[in-house]
Structure formats: structure tokens, C-alpha cells
Design a protein around this motif. Structure first.
Motif, short mmCIF file in Angstrom:
data_model
loop_
_atom_site.label_atom_id
_atom_site.label_comp_id
_atom_site.label_asym_id
_atom_site.label_seq_id
_atom_site.Cartn_x
_atom_site.Cartn_y
_atom_site.Cartn_z
N ALA A 1 0.84 -1.21 0.00
CA ALA A 1 0.00 0.00 0.00
C ALA A 1 0.87 1.26 0.00
O ALA A 1 0.36 2.37 0.06
CB ALA A 1 -0.91 -0.01 1.21
N GLY A 2 2.20 1.06 -0.03
CA GLY A 2 3.10 2.21 -0.07
C GLY A 2 3.41 2.74 1.33
O GLY A 2 3.97 3.82 1.47
N GLY A 3 3.06 1.99 2.37
CA GLY A 3 3.32 2.44 3.74
C GLY A 3 4.57 1.82 4.31
O GLY A 3 5.33 1.13 3.63
N ARG A 4 4.80 2.08 5.58
CA ARG A 4 5.96 1.50 6.26
C ARG A 4 5.51 0.94 7.60
O ARG A 4 4.72 1.59 8.32
CB ARG A 4 7.02 2.58 6.47
N ALA A 5 5.99 -0.27 7.91
CA ALA A 5 5.59 -0.90 9.17
C ALA A 5 6.63 -0.65 10.25
O ALA A 5 7.83 -0.69 9.97
CB ALA A 5 5.41 -2.39 8.96
N VAL A 6 6.17 -0.37 11.45
CA VAL A 6 7.05 -0.21 12.62
C VAL A 6 6.62 -1.31 13.60
O VAL A 6 5.44 -1.43 13.89
CB VAL A 6 6.82 1.18 13.26
N PHE A 7 7.60 -2.09 14.08
CA PHE A 7 7.24 -3.27 14.85
C PHE A 7 7.48 -3.09 16.35
O PHE A 7 8.50 -2.56 16.75
CB PHE A 7 8.05 -4.48 14.37
N VAL A 8 6.53 -3.58 17.15
CA VAL A 8 6.68 -3.56 18.61
C VAL A 8 6.38 -4.98 19.11
O VAL A 8 5.28 -5.48 18.92
CB VAL A 8 5.69 -2.58 19.27
N PRO A 9 7.38 -5.64 19.73
CA PRO A 9 7.16 -7.03 20.11
C PRO A 9 6.47 -7.23 21.46
O PRO A 9 6.68 -6.44 22.39
CB PRO A 9 8.58 -7.61 20.17
N LEU A 10 5.66 -8.28 21.53
CA LEU A 10 5.23 -8.81 22.82
C LEU A 10 6.40 -9.67 23.29
O LEU A 10 6.99 -10.39 22.49
CB LEU A 10 4.02 -9.73 22.63
N ARG A 11 6.71 -9.59 24.59
CA ARG A 11 7.83 -10.39 25.09
C ARG A 11 7.41 -11.15 26.33
O ARG A 11 6.57 -10.67 27.10
CB ARG A 11 9.01 -9.49 25.48
N PRO A 12 8.04 -12.33 26.57
CA PRO A 12 7.74 -13.03 27.82
C PRO A 12 8.11 -12.14 28.99
O PRO A 12 9.15 -11.47 28.95
CB PRO A 12 8.64 -14.26 27.77
N LYS A 13 7.26 -12.12 30.02
CA LYS A 13 7.52 -11.30 31.21
C LYS A 13 8.88 -11.64 31.80
O LYS A 13 9.21 -12.83 31.93
CB LYS A 13 6.48 -11.64 32.28
N ALA A 14 9.64 -10.63 32.18
CA ALA A 14 10.98 -10.90 32.71
C ALA A 14 10.89 -11.43 34.13
O ALA A 14 9.97 -11.09 34.87
CB ALA A 14 11.79 -9.60 32.69
N GLY A 15 11.82 -12.33 34.47
CA GLY A 15 12.01 -12.74 35.86
C GLY A 15 10.95 -13.65 36.43
O GLY A 15 10.95 -13.95 37.61
N GLY A 16 10.04 -14.15 35.60
CA GLY A 16 8.95 -14.97 36.15
C GLY A 16 9.19 -16.46 36.06
O GLY A 16 8.24 -17.22 36.11
N GLY A 17 10.44 -16.91 35.91
CA GLY A 17 10.69 -18.34 35.75
C GLY A 17 10.20 -18.77 34.39
O GLY A 17 10.11 -17.96 33.47
#
Ligand code: PMP
Ligand code: GLN
Length: 418
Positions: free
Chosen positions: A129-145
Motif C-alpha cells: 500500500a506504499g506504507g511503512r511498518a514499525v514493529f513492537v514485540p510482545l515479550r515473555p515477562k521478565a524474571g517470572g521463571g
């Protein structure tokens, strides 16, 4: 000039995970927990609805209204008015498309924020479509085993807000998510909604798995949050709703001011979708509207049918040391393949992502198909997440049992290796 434009719009997206893996599957005929489709028939009522539609007279075989067959837009509007808390206008606020794919395509434009992992077509669609994607990741919660549930994968509020700029036009979210199975919590949707309102951004909400939630997780439509109806395009799929992926009926629902642009794209791309399939989906929704909230509703029966399949796959993966991420929704499960050591030929292809190497090898050598999860990430983060592969569990128990046998034999071989 046209060729140049064409080249930029299609650069780097000529291949995708589906074209490669569907071809490998047809070549090696593995037990297929790869591409997401049921290996059983859709429910009888929806098959009957299609047969009746086909026998419904000459007009069932001819063009219908381009923006959606009247009976279908009326039943979608009636049904979703109930769940979204807004009286939907069937003629101005609903567009029927060739699957959710085309709904997404008509919705993608300009600078778009995409939350990862994302259904892989979002980025190429934005690019085309002529646009640009900017990505933001979901990540596993830190420090929770050990992270065991898709609910433990979270967004960073700072990362998400800093991805919005004055040029941002839209954000795409997918709940329940493919491939992770995450069902967004109200506060997570509120975070997205607040950013959309603050930056005057449209939210494209892909909700094709909206009926499939487990263990009390609840699907919430972002369009139902205060101030969001007017800036949300909600996307759905009859393929997922009625277990009939081959019919390719989808829809986009949203406010007239936005839908008029989607209609313009639609009328110049496909103009119109298959009449009889739309008639059948309309009948399906009419039935579901009557049964909503009762045990006879397919929207209750399907997740109830999938729940034990999800358990079966999870115990099998756990048993062979491939730690699953338990999905709260959808029909996919990600498994951690860090413990897998590749053999010979695939080991040499080290420039390739690990998950792709494992999946190709699994198909060829073990007769089992899955999908590499890094395909659901943009270039920045794909390396970080190539230790997961995705299994589909909307399959006959016998298919899941065959997959379990393969995984057990493989695990046995691994533990016996010197
Ligand atoms: N969105 C998601 C999240 C999907 O998993 C899929 C795959 N079916 C689609 C959209 C496309 O749906 P359809 O088959 O109706 O085009
Ligand atoms: N949505 C399905 C999946 O994720 C099918 C995708 C496709 O065939 N392109 O497996």
C-alpha cells in the motif's frame, strides 16, 4: 515508472512461509499441524446452508451487491450490534471481503504500527500500500521463571508509545493472536486505545479467532471501548467462525467515515465476493444469533471441542521436552525448540533461522509439519524469537495422535543419541 513502483512495492516479499511450506507438505505428505485449517468438515448446519444457497434459484449464482450480499450485511450488522454495543448500519458500516485477507488489505495504508508476533501478511500488505511498518514485540515477562501461558507475553507501554509519531496512521492488533494465542486483557486494549485517541490513529483489529478462548479468558472488542467505535476497523472471517477456510468470506466493520475508503479500494480490486458462500454465512449468523449464549451455539461448541485437543497437544509437547506456551485463545500453540539439536544437512544451513531449519527438517525427515514462528516477526526481532515453532490443533484426534507418536519417537532417538 510503473515497473519501478511495482518493484518497490513488491521488493523482498515475493516469497513467504506459506508458499514454501505448503509446497513441502504436498511433496512429503507429513502429519500436518502446520497451516491453520481444520482437517474435519464444518458443522452440518453450515454445510446445509451452503447447499440450500446453491439451490436457492438463479440469482444465487450471479453477482450480488458489491459491498456485501444484503442478507449477509444485515445479519452481520444485527449480530455484531449485539456484541459491540453500537447500532451498526449494514449499508454503510459493513464490507464483505474475500476472506479476512482482503479485509486487511483494504485496511492497510501509510505508517502502521504492528505488534509482534503478527499474522505474517500485515507487513507485505502495508508495504504494497506504499506504507511503512514499525514493529513492537510482545515479550515473555521478565524474571517470572518458565513462561507457560500466552498471557505472560506482554507489551512494554514505553516501547509502544514511543513507536507512535505524528506520521502514524494506524495500528494493527490481533486478538486472540496468531501464532501466540494471547487474548488481550482490558487494560492492554485500553493502553492501545488511549494511544489511538491521543495520536488520532485508526486501530485495525484482527479478531478472526474471536470465539476461541479457553480457561475463562474473555475476548473484548477494542471497538467497544469508549471513543473507539469511531476509529476501529474490526476484521472477521467466516473461515474461522464456521470452520470453512476454503469459502474465503471475511468482513470489515467500522464507522462510515473510514469504511467509505475501504469500499473504494474493494470496488476497484475485487468488487464482489461469491454470492452463495455469503448467503450461507448469513444463514449461519442468523442461526447463531438465535442460539447466542446457549450450549447449542457453535460459538460455544467449537472452543469446547478444541479445549481437550489443546490439552492433548500441550501434554505431548511437554512430555518430549518442547515446552509449550499455553494459548488463551485461537487454535495454535507455540513450542520452545531450544533443546533440539539439528542433524547433518540442516546444521550446515546456518545462515537460515533455526526455526525454519527445524521445520524443514521435521517435515522431510520425521513427517511432521509445523510453522516457524520467526515468520511472524519483522526483520529486527525475528532472530530473538526463532527458538519457537507453531503447531495447529484444530485437527482430528487421530491426526494429533499421529503427531504425538512422531514426537515421542523423535524424543526417544534424541535421548538415545551418544
Ligand atoms: N488474520 C489472521 C490472524 C489469520 O490467522 C488469518 C488466517 N486465516 C487471516 C487473518 C486470514 O483469514 P481468511 O482465511 O479469512 O482470509
Ligand atoms: N491463518 C492460517 C495460518 O496461520 C492460514 C494462513 C495461510 O494459509 N496463508 O496457518
Amino acid at each position: 515508472m510503473a515497473a519501478q513502483l511495482q518493484a518497490t512495492r513488491t521488493h523482498g516479499i515475493d516469497k513467504n512461509v506459506w508458499t514454501e511450506l505448503v509446497q513441502l507438505v504436498s511433496q512429503y505428505q507429513p502429519v500436518n499441524l502446520g497451516q491453520g485449517f481444520p482437517d474435519f468438515a464444518p458443522p452440518q448446519f453450515i454445510q446445509d446452508a451452503f447447499c440450500e444457497a446453491l439451490k436457492g434459484g438463479p440469482m444465487m449464482h450471479q453477482y450480488t451487491r458489491g459491498f456485501g450480499h444484503p442478507r449477509l450485511v444485515e445479519s452481520l450488522a444485527r449480530f455484531f450490534s449485539r456484541v459491540v454495543g453500537h447500532q451498526i448500519d449494514p449499508w454503510e458500516e459493513v464490507l464483505v471481503t474475500v476472506g479476512a485477507y482482503q479485509a486487511l488489505f483494504t485496511a492497510c495504508h501509510a505508517l502502521v504500527v504492528i505488534i509482534e508476533p503478527y499474522f505474517d501478511c500485515y507487513q507485505p500488505m502495508v508495504q504494497m500500500a506504499g506504507g511503512r511498518a514499525v514493529f513492537v514485540p510482545l515479550r515473555p515477562k521478565a524474571g517470572g521463571g518458565a513462561v507457560r501461558s500466552s498471557g505472560d507475553w506482554v507489551l512494554s507501554a514505553e516501547e509502544l508509545s514511543s513507536s507512535f509519531t505524528p506520521r502514524t496512521k494506524a495500528i494493527i492488533i490481533n486478538t486472540p493472536n496468531n501464532p501466540l494465542g494471547k487474548v488481550y486483557k482490558p487494560e492492554e486494549l485500553q493502553l492501545v486505545a488511549d494511544l489511538c485517541v491521543r495520536h488520532d490513529v485508526v486501530c485495525i483489529s484482527d479478531e478472526v479467532y474471536e470465539w476461541l478462548t479457553y480457561d475463562g479468558a474473555q475476548h473484548l472488542k477494542i471497538a467497544s471501548l469508549p471513543g473507539m467505535w469511531d476509529r476501529t476497523i474490526t476484521i472477521g472471517s467466516a473461515g474461522k467462525t464456521f470452520s470453512a477456510t476454503g469459502w474465503k468470506v471475511g468482513w470489515a466493520i467500522g464507522p462510515q467515515r473510514i469504511m467509505k475508503h475501504l469500499r473504494t479500494i474493494h470496488q476497484n480490486v475485487v468488487f464482489h465476493c461469491a454470492t452463495a458462500a455469503q448467503e450461507a454465512v448469513a444463514r449461519g449468523f442468523e442461526r447463531e444469533l438465535q442460539l447466542l449464549g446457549t450450549p447449542e451455539s457453535y460459538f460455544q461448541q467449537l472452543p469446547a471441542m478444541l479445549h481437550p485437543k489443546r490439552q492433548k497437544l500441550a501434554s505431548c509437547l511437554e512430555g518430549v521436552g518442547l515446552q509449550p506456551v499455553m494459548p488463551e485463545g485461537g487454535f495454535f500453540m507455540m513450542a520452545d525448540i531450544s533443546s533440539v539439536e539439528l542433524e547433518s544437512s540442516e546444521q550446515s544451513a546456518e545462515d537460515q533461522p533455526t526455526d525454519f531449519r527445524v521445520v524443514r527438517w521435521l517435515i522431510r525427515e520425521k513427517g511432521l509439519a509445523a510453522i516457524p514462528v520467526s515468520a511472524f516477526y519483522g526483520p529486527e526481532h525475528s532472530k530473538e524469537f526463532d527458538k519457537y515453532i507453531r503447531f495447529c490443533f484444530i485437527k482430528e484426534d487421530s491426526t494429533l495422535d499421529s503427531a504425538a507418536d512422531i514426537l515421542k519417537r523423535w524424543s526417544h532417538e534424541r535421548s538415545n543419541r551418544p
